[in-house]
Design a protein around this motif. Structure first.
Motif, PDB file in Angstrom:
ATOM      1  N   LEU A 191       0.831  -1.205   0.000  1.00  0.00           N
ATOM      2  CA  LEU A 191       0.000   0.000   0.000  1.00  0.00           C
ATOM      3  C   LEU A 191       0.865   1.256   0.000  1.00  0.00           C
ATOM      4  O   LEU A 191       0.564   2.222  -0.709  1.00  0.00           O
ATOM      5  CB  LEU A 191      -0.923  -0.007   1.216  1.00  0.00           C
ATOM      6  CG  LEU A 191      -2.017  -1.077   1.232  1.00  0.00           C
ATOM      7  CD1 LEU A 191      -2.787  -1.030   2.534  1.00  0.00           C
ATOM      8  CD2 LEU A 191      -2.957  -0.907   0.045  1.00  0.00           C
ATOM      9  N   ASP A 192       1.935   1.254   0.797  1.00  0.00           N
ATOM     10  CA  ASP A 192       2.837   2.410   0.806  1.00  0.00           C
ATOM     11  C   ASP A 192       3.441   2.625  -0.577  1.00  0.00           C
ATOM     12  O   ASP A 192       3.536   3.760  -1.065  1.00  0.00           O
ATOM     13  CB  ASP A 192       3.954   2.206   1.832  1.00  0.00           C
ATOM     14  CG  ASP A 192       3.450   2.284   3.268  1.00  0.00           C
ATOM     15  OD1 ASP A 192       2.468   2.997   3.515  1.00  0.00           O
ATOM     16  OD2 ASP A 192       4.045   1.617   4.135  1.00  0.00           O
TER      17      ASP A 192
ATOM     18  N   GLY B   5       3.479  10.147  -7.559  1.00  0.00           N
ATOM     19  CA  GLY B   5       4.605  10.528  -8.391  1.00  0.00           C
ATOM     20  C   GLY B   5       5.898  10.704  -7.623  1.00  0.00           C
ATOM     21  O   GLY B   5       6.829  11.364  -8.107  1.00  0.00           O
ATOM     22  N   ASP B   6       5.980  10.117  -6.439  1.00  0.00           N
ATOM     23  CA  ASP B   6       7.183  10.213  -5.608  1.00  0.00           C
ATOM     24  C   ASP B   6       8.056   8.987  -5.885  1.00  0.00           C
ATOM     25  O   ASP B   6       7.981   7.977  -5.195  1.00  0.00           O
ATOM     26  CB  ASP B   6       6.800  10.282  -4.131  1.00  0.00           C
ATOM     27  CG  ASP B   6       7.995  10.565  -3.224  1.00  0.00           C
ATOM     28  OD1 ASP B   6       9.143  10.480  -3.698  1.00  0.00           O
ATOM     29  OD2 ASP B   6       7.770  10.877  -2.036  1.00  0.00           O
ATOM     30  N   TRP B   7       8.903   9.095  -6.916  1.00  0.00           N
ATOM     31  CA  TRP B   7       9.699   7.947  -7.343  1.00  0.00           C
ATOM     32  C   TRP B   7      10.780   7.596  -6.317  1.00  0.00           C
ATOM     33  O   TRP B   7      11.071   6.412  -6.102  1.00  0.00           O
ATOM     34  CB  TRP B   7      10.320   8.218  -8.705  1.00  0.00           C
ATOM     35  CG  TRP B   7       9.348   8.804  -9.681  1.00  0.00           C
ATOM     36  CD1 TRP B   7       9.432   9.996 -10.320  1.00  0.00           C
ATOM     37  CD2 TRP B   7       8.094   8.220 -10.108  1.00  0.00           C
ATOM     38  NE1 TRP B   7       8.327  10.211 -11.118  1.00  0.00           N
ATOM     39  CE2 TRP B   7       7.491   9.146 -11.004  1.00  0.00           C
ATOM     40  CE3 TRP B   7       7.427   7.037  -9.810  1.00  0.00           C
ATOM     41  CZ2 TRP B   7       6.265   8.890 -11.607  1.00  0.00           C
ATOM     42  CZ3 TRP B   7       6.194   6.785 -10.404  1.00  0.00           C
ATOM     43  CH2 TRP B   7       5.631   7.697 -11.291  1.00  0.00           C
TER      44      TRP B   7
ATOM     45  N   ASN C 118      12.481   3.836  -2.007  1.00  0.00           N
ATOM     46  CA  ASN C 118      12.793   3.553  -0.609  1.00  0.00           C
ATOM     47  C   ASN C 118      11.894   2.451  -0.046  1.00  0.00           C
ATOM     48  O   ASN C 118      12.343   1.625   0.752  1.00  0.00           O
ATOM     49  CB  ASN C 118      12.656   4.816   0.233  1.00  0.00           C
ATOM     50  CG  ASN C 118      13.802   5.786   0.013  1.00  0.00           C
ATOM     51  OD1 ASN C 118      14.884   5.399  -0.419  1.00  0.00           O
ATOM     52  ND2 ASN C 118      13.566   7.059   0.311  1.00  0.00           N
ATOM     53  N   VAL C 119      10.616   2.459  -0.447  1.00  0.00           N
ATOM     54  CA  VAL C 119       9.709   1.406   0.017  1.00  0.00           C
ATOM     55  C   VAL C 119      10.196   0.040  -0.462  1.00  0.00           C
ATOM     56  O   VAL C 119      10.217  -0.939   0.293  1.00  0.00           O
ATOM     57  CB  VAL C 119       8.272   1.660  -0.478  1.00  0.00           C
ATOM     58  CG1 VAL C 119       7.366   0.482  -0.095  1.00  0.00           C
ATOM     59  CG2 VAL C 119       7.707   2.938   0.122  1.00  0.00           C
ATOM     60  N   LEU C 120      10.602  -0.033  -1.741  1.00  0.00           N
ATOM     61  CA  LEU C 120      11.091  -1.298  -2.281  1.00  0.00           C
ATOM     62  C   LEU C 120      12.363  -1.753  -1.563  1.00  0.00           C
ATOM     63  O   LEU C 120      12.508  -2.932  -1.227  1.00  0.00           O
ATOM     64  CB  LEU C 120      11.363  -1.150  -3.779  1.00  0.00           C
ATOM     65  CG  LEU C 120      10.138  -1.185  -4.696  1.00  0.00           C
ATOM     66  CD1 LEU C 120      10.549  -0.894  -6.138  1.00  0.00           C
ATOM     67  CD2 LEU C 120       9.435  -2.536  -4.613  1.00  0.00           C
ATOM     68  N   LYS C 121      13.274  -0.812  -1.320  1.00  0.00           N
ATOM     69  CA  LYS C 121      14.514  -1.159  -0.624  1.00  0.00           C
ATOM     70  C   LYS C 121      14.212  -1.674   0.777  1.00  0.00           C
ATOM     71  O   LYS C 121      14.768  -2.684   1.219  1.00  0.00           O
ATOM     72  CB  LYS C 121      15.427   0.061  -0.553  1.00  0.00           C
ATOM     73  CG  LYS C 121      15.986   0.523  -1.882  1.00  0.00           C
ATOM     74  CD  LYS C 121      16.800   1.798  -1.709  1.00  0.00           C
ATOM     75  CE  LYS C 121      17.245   2.368  -3.040  1.00  0.00           C
ATOM     76  NZ  LYS C 121      17.951   3.669  -2.868  1.00  0.00           N
TER      77      LYS C 121
ATOM     78  N   ASN D   1      19.965   1.635   8.624  1.00  0.00           N
ATOM     79  CA  ASN D   1      20.919   1.971   7.571  1.00  0.00           C
ATOM     80  C   ASN D   1      20.466   3.175   6.736  1.00  0.00           C
ATOM     81  O   ASN D   1      20.796   3.298   5.560  1.00  0.00           O
ATOM     82  CB  ASN D   1      21.139   0.764   6.656  1.00  0.00           C
ATOM     83  CG  ASN D   1      21.970  -0.317   7.315  1.00  0.00           C
ATOM     84  OD1 ASN D   1      23.190  -0.300   7.245  1.00  0.00           O
ATOM     85  ND2 ASN D   1      21.301  -1.267   7.963  1.00  0.00           N
ATOM     86  N   GLY D   2      19.701   4.056   7.373  1.00  0.00           N
ATOM     87  CA  GLY D   2      19.375   5.335   6.750  1.00  0.00           C
ATOM     88  C   GLY D   2      18.169   5.348   5.848  1.00  0.00           C
ATOM     89  O   GLY D   2      17.986   6.297   5.081  1.00  0.00           O
ATOM     90  N   ILE D   3      17.295   4.332   5.921  1.00  0.00           N
ATOM     91  CA  ILE D   3      16.065   4.334   5.119  1.00  0.00           C
ATOM     92  C   ILE D   3      14.882   4.202   6.075  1.00  0.00           C
ATOM     93  O   ILE D   3      14.351   3.099   6.290  1.00  0.00           O
ATOM     94  CB  ILE D   3      16.049   3.182   4.087  1.00  0.00           C
ATOM     95  CG1 ILE D   3      17.363   3.114   3.320  1.00  0.00           C
ATOM     96  CG2 ILE D   3      14.885   3.363   3.095  1.00  0.00           C
ATOM     97  CD1 ILE D   3      17.450   1.950   2.352  1.00  0.00           C
ATOM     98  N   PRO D   4      14.438   5.295   6.690  1.00  0.00           N
ATOM     99  CA  PRO D   4      13.360   5.227   7.688  1.00  0.00           C
ATOM    100  C   PRO D   4      12.011   4.938   7.053  1.00  0.00           C
ATOM    101  O   PRO D   4      11.802   5.143   5.847  1.00  0.00           O
ATOM    102  CB  PRO D   4      13.386   6.620   8.321  1.00  0.00           C
ATOM    103  CG  PRO D   4      13.915   7.505   7.235  1.00  0.00           C
ATOM    104  CD  PRO D   4      14.928   6.674   6.488  1.00  0.00           C
ATOM    105  N   TYR D   5      11.102   4.454   7.888  1.00  0.00           N
ATOM    106  CA  TYR D   5       9.746   4.171   7.425  1.00  0.00           C
ATOM    107  C   TYR D   5       8.988   5.471   7.171  1.00  0.00           C
ATOM    108  O   TYR D   5       9.083   6.428   7.936  1.00  0.00           O
ATOM    109  CB  TYR D   5       8.989   3.337   8.452  1.00  0.00           C
ATOM    110  CG  TYR D   5       7.546   3.098   8.090  1.00  0.00           C
ATOM    111  CD1 TYR D   5       6.522   3.764   8.767  1.00  0.00           C
ATOM    112  CD2 TYR D   5       7.209   2.227   7.060  1.00  0.00           C
ATOM    113  CE1 TYR D   5       5.198   3.544   8.435  1.00  0.00           C
ATOM    114  CE2 TYR D   5       5.883   2.014   6.724  1.00  0.00           C
ATOM    115  CZ  TYR D   5       4.886   2.664   7.406  1.00  0.00           C
ATOM    116  OH  TYR D   5       3.570   2.459   7.061  1.00  0.00           O
ATOM    117  N   GLU D   6       8.210   5.492   6.087  1.00  0.00           N
ATOM    118  CA  GLU D   6       7.368   6.648   5.753  1.00  0.00           C
ATOM    119  C   GLU D   6       5.964   6.151   5.451  1.00  0.00           C
ATOM    120  O   GLU D   6       5.760   5.410   4.486  1.00  0.00           O
ATOM    121  CB  GLU D   6       7.936   7.414   4.559  1.00  0.00           C
ATOM    122  CG  GLU D   6       7.158   8.677   4.241  1.00  0.00           C
ATOM    123  CD  GLU D   6       7.770   9.471   3.095  1.00  0.00           C
ATOM    124  OE1 GLU D   6       7.163  10.481   2.672  1.00  0.00           O
ATOM    125  OE2 GLU D   6       8.852   9.078   2.612  1.00  0.00           O
TER     126      GLU D   6
END
Length: 275
Positions: free
Chosen positions: A111-112, A120-122, A127-130, A150-155
């Motif tokens: 969903l995210d 349109g936020d590529w 980041n979601v995929l990572k 490792n620097g990819i916080p949840y959004e």
């Protein structure tokens, strides 16, 4: 000819309600940031005066009905939800609670990702995929948020945010039975997300409704447990608890829509040195 059974539709409608409850029971569900200091007290102000506070748009034409539903929901919270959340927090150690929260966020990745793409936020979609790939493997099915470390916080991204970015008005503020603070746009987005969620659809289509109920129940308990002190503080210090919760809900929702950026009307004026 026999009529088709309505049981599957009824089960899915019930699950839509339960999942919506787990999202809407608090205005800050599934957000990465810790419970904030909820400084939204309007002590001494009438609703008409609150409407004049900069950035405070009440938009509550159904207020009498909303207030009645709000206090019914509050009674349910006092009798059932808050006590259950306290037991949850007492029984489970903090690392276990954090692991459950991480796993629930990982399950929400489809969903995210969809909402990031629709907005349109590529970069956000990437980041979601990572996060999903890292946490689903190294993070033991999402129990450990290795990506955030490792620097990819949840959004958190919702269909309500997507619709807002598309320019669809929020509609009137609503307090829904059991579901809590919402708006016409937000309520529509919550139901839409349930029926579009591939995780819940897979569980329903493979006779694993128990998985959906478990997921919804854990999300509701974990979120309510995280905000016990914060909401107690709002209730204790608010002259009008209903108005404070309405303000809090709308501030947090607008913050999500802006991805944490300040509103244009809250930004300082920049001097024009050319004149």
């Amino acid at each position: 000819m026999s009529r088709p059974s309505t049981a599957p539709l009824l089960r899915r409608t019930a699950m839509a309600t339960l999942l919506a409850l787990s999202v809407a029971v608090l205005p800050a569900a599934s957000q990465e940031a810790p419970a904030p200091a909820l400084n939204v007290d309007h002590s001494g102000f009438t609703d008409d005066q609150v409407a004049q506070i900069p950035g405070e748009d009440v938009n509550d034409p159904l207020e009498p009905v909303n207030r009645a539903i709000f206090w019914v929901n509050e009674g349910l919270d006092v009798v059932l939800i808050r006590p259950a959340a306290k037991v949850y927090r007492t029984v489970l150690p903090t690392p276990a609670q954090k692991g459950i929260r991480n796993a629930l966020r990982n399950l929400r990745s489809p969903l995210d990702l969809t909402n990031q793409l629709l907005q349109g936020d590529w970069d956000g979609a990437g980041n979601v995929l990572k996060r999903f790939l890292i946490n689903s493997t190294v993070g033991l099915a999402g129990l450990i948020d290795v990506a955030a470390d490792n620097g990819i916080p949840y959004e958190y991204e919702s269909l309500d945010q997507t619709l807002a970015i598309w320019g669809i008005p929020e509609g009137p503020y609503l307090v829904l039975p059991l579901l809590g603070p919402s708006s016409l746009r937000d309520a529509t987005g919550t139901v839409g997300e349930y029926f579009a969620d591939p995780v819940s659809n897979y569980a329903s289509n493979t006779d694993r409704e128990w998985a959906n109920y478990t997921r919804a129940g854990l999300l509701a308990l974990d979120t309510r447990a995280e905000y016990i002190e914060a909401l107690d503080d709002v209730k204790r210090n608010s002259f009008d608890y209903y108005a404070s919760m309405r303000s809090l809900y709308r501030q947090r929702r607008d913050g999500w829509i802006r991805d944490g950026q300040p509103a244009v009307d809250q930004m300082p004026d920049i001097p024009d040195y050319d004149n």
